[in-house]
Design an enzyme around this catalytic site. Structure first.
Site, PDB file in Angstrom:
ATOM      1  N   HIS A 220       1.186  -1.336   0.200  1.00  0.00           N
ATOM      2  CA  HIS A 220       0.129  -0.002  -0.124  1.00  0.00           C
ATOM      3  C   HIS A 220       0.303   1.766  -0.094  1.00  0.00           C
ATOM      4  O   HIS A 220       1.872   1.431  -0.044  1.00  0.00           O
ATOM      5  CB  HIS A 220      -1.248  -0.140   1.085  1.00  0.00           C
TER       6      HIS A 220
ATOM      7  N   HIS B 241       1.145   3.610   2.115  1.00  0.00           N
ATOM      8  CA  HIS B 241       2.001   5.132   3.025  1.00  0.00           C
ATOM      9  C   HIS B 241       2.907   4.604   2.412  1.00  0.00           C
ATOM     10  O   HIS B 241       3.872   3.978   2.759  1.00  0.00           O
ATOM     11  CB  HIS B 241       1.525   4.246   4.420  1.00  0.00           C
TER      12      HIS B 241
ATOM     13  N   ASP C 167       5.748   4.640   4.493  1.00  0.00           N
ATOM     14  CA  ASP C 167       7.298   4.047   4.750  1.00  0.00           C
ATOM     15  C   ASP C 167       6.784   1.956   4.203  1.00  0.00           C
ATOM     16  O   ASP C 167       7.995   1.447   4.803  1.00  0.00           O
ATOM     17  CB  ASP C 167       6.381   3.173   6.328  1.00  0.00           C
ATOM     18  N   HIS C 168       5.992   2.407   3.257  1.00  0.00           N
ATOM     19  CA  HIS C 168       6.365   0.573   2.177  1.00  0.00           C
ATOM     20  C   HIS C 168       6.982   1.223   0.882  1.00  0.00           C
ATOM     21  O   HIS C 168       7.059   0.639   0.483  1.00  0.00           O
ATOM     22  CB  HIS C 168       5.212   0.376   2.542  1.00  0.00           C
TER      23      HIS C 168
ATOM     24  N   HIS D 230      -6.783  -2.536   6.001  1.00  0.00           N
ATOM     25  CA  HIS D 230      -5.975  -1.322   7.003  1.00  0.00           C
ATOM     26  C   HIS D 230      -6.338   0.205   6.568  1.00  0.00           C
ATOM     27  O   HIS D 230      -5.996   0.936   7.567  1.00  0.00           O
ATOM     28  CB  HIS D 230      -4.393  -1.508   5.822  1.00  0.00           C
TER      29      HIS D 230
ATOM     30  N   ASP E 166       1.007  -4.156   6.177  1.00  0.00           N
ATOM     31  CA  ASP E 166      -0.633  -3.619   7.428  1.00  0.00           C
ATOM     32  C   ASP E 166      -1.331  -3.412   7.445  1.00  0.00           C
ATOM     33  O   ASP E 166      -1.929  -4.064   5.744  1.00  0.00           O
ATOM     34  CB  ASP E 166      -0.417  -2.292   7.235  1.00  0.00           C
TER      35      ASP E 166
ATOM     36  N   HIS F 103       6.751  -4.464  11.682  1.00  0.00           N
ATOM     37  CA  HIS F 103       5.742  -3.708  11.858  1.00  0.00           C
ATOM     38  C   HIS F 103       6.403  -3.121  12.939  1.00  0.00           C
ATOM     39  O   HIS F 103       4.810  -2.620  13.292  1.00  0.00           O
ATOM     40  CB  HIS F 103       4.542  -3.443  10.885  1.00  0.00           C
TER      41      HIS F 103
END
Ligand SMILES: [Zn+2]
Ligand SMILES: [Zn+2]
Length: 298
Positions: free
Chosen positions: A60, A62, A64-65, A137, A207, A265
């Site tokens: 996804h 976000h 951080d990914h 998520h 997530d 995570h």
């Protein structure tokens, strides 16, 4: 086949943990699941070569990914990569990554193929397939299941020679399940070849809150890599924010009866994963909170 946990933290990097990126080294290729900021440096610090990365699966968008993708691609370019790179992700992937990869004074000198996957999509490759899984998520997100094809049974070479089969093409023939005839005697493959060996299965959630699709997809998996952002005292908060706590992830692993659970995570608030691992193990004793760069052979 081995897994290398390049980034086991969540949300933002800390001195202890980088943001999510898990590498699967399978035969000659490297498959990345998520590619947070700094993943290329984690690859360089690991036993893997970043240039061997063939496929990247993003769960996804976000930050951080996925924010590690542009840097990784530019470094590949500077090292004269020619081989194509394949990037997959949920809805929105094509426009977002095309835009991101066109920023700055940069154009890749190698082909980059970007594809969007619907939940439950399945991609077939030579020795394995990868399926997308619907997760929960709060933004368009998918998890992934890597499933290796079943392998042929073990070939008993000594027995084949004892039965008078000459080494050569007849070995392959019988290993492929065909009968052969030697001096008028018919030899059946089951005399020499063991039962097919089950391929390995790895599930990576990205997530998510705990969800039924992950449980179903993970039944009997060799490895489940699950969101485990917070400890058990904050399970409600994890749910509110679209995540899972240690004990909830352990319950998913227990229901799916997986062989090994990796909790990743990890929230930046934890500097040590020991307490998190201990509470997960009370529910599912094959739980582990890997440190960055931890390797697991399958
Ligand atoms: Zn995240
Ligand atoms: Zn997220």
């Amino acid at each position: 086949m081995k897994l290398v946990f390049l980034g086991t933290g969540g949300s933002y990097p800390t001195p202890e943990r980088n943001v999510p990126c898990t590498a699967l080294k399978y035969k000659g290729e490297i498959i990345l699941f998520d590619c947070g900021e700094g993943s290329q440096r984690q690859l360089m610090r690991s036993s893997l070569s970043f240039m061997q990365t063939d496929k990247i699966f993003i769960t996804h968008f976000h930050g951080d990914h996925f924010l590690g993708i542009p840097g990784l691609v530019q470094s590949m370019n500077m090292n004269d990569r020619e081989e194509p790179l394949y990037i997959y992700g949920p809805e929105g992937t094509v426009s977002l990554l095309k835009d991101l990869l066109s920023r700055g004074y940069f154009g890749a000198g190698f082909p980059i193929h970007i594809s969007e996957l619907k939940p439950e999509a399945r991609l077939d490759f030579d020795d394995y397939h990868i399926s997308a899984l619907k997760v929960n998520h709060g933004v368009p997100s998918i998890g992934y299941s890597f499933e290796e094809r079943d392998k042929k049974g073990r070939f008993d070479r000594e027995k084949a020679l004892d039965l008078g089969i000459p080494e050569g093409p007849l070995f392959s023939r019988i290993h492929d399940g065909k009968t052969v005839e030697i001096n008028g005697k018919v030899i059946h493959p089951e005399e020499i070849v063991g039962p097919p060996r089950r391929g390995k299965k790895i599930v990576y959630t990205g997530d998510t809150r705990p969800c039924q699709t992950v449980i179903e997809a993970s039944i009997g998996a060799d490895v489940l890599i699950h969101d485990s952002t917070l400890d058990s005292s904050m399970s409600d908060r994890a749910m509110e924010r679209g995540h899972t706590s240690t004990v909830m992830a352990a319950e998913v692993a227990s229901k799916a009866d997986v062989k090994k659970l990796f909790l990743i995570h990890i929230s930046p608030r934890y500097t040590d994963g020991k307490g998190l691992e201990d509470e997960a193990r009370e529910i599912f004793d094959k739980s582990k909170v890997p440190d960055d760069l931890f390797e697991y052979e399958l």
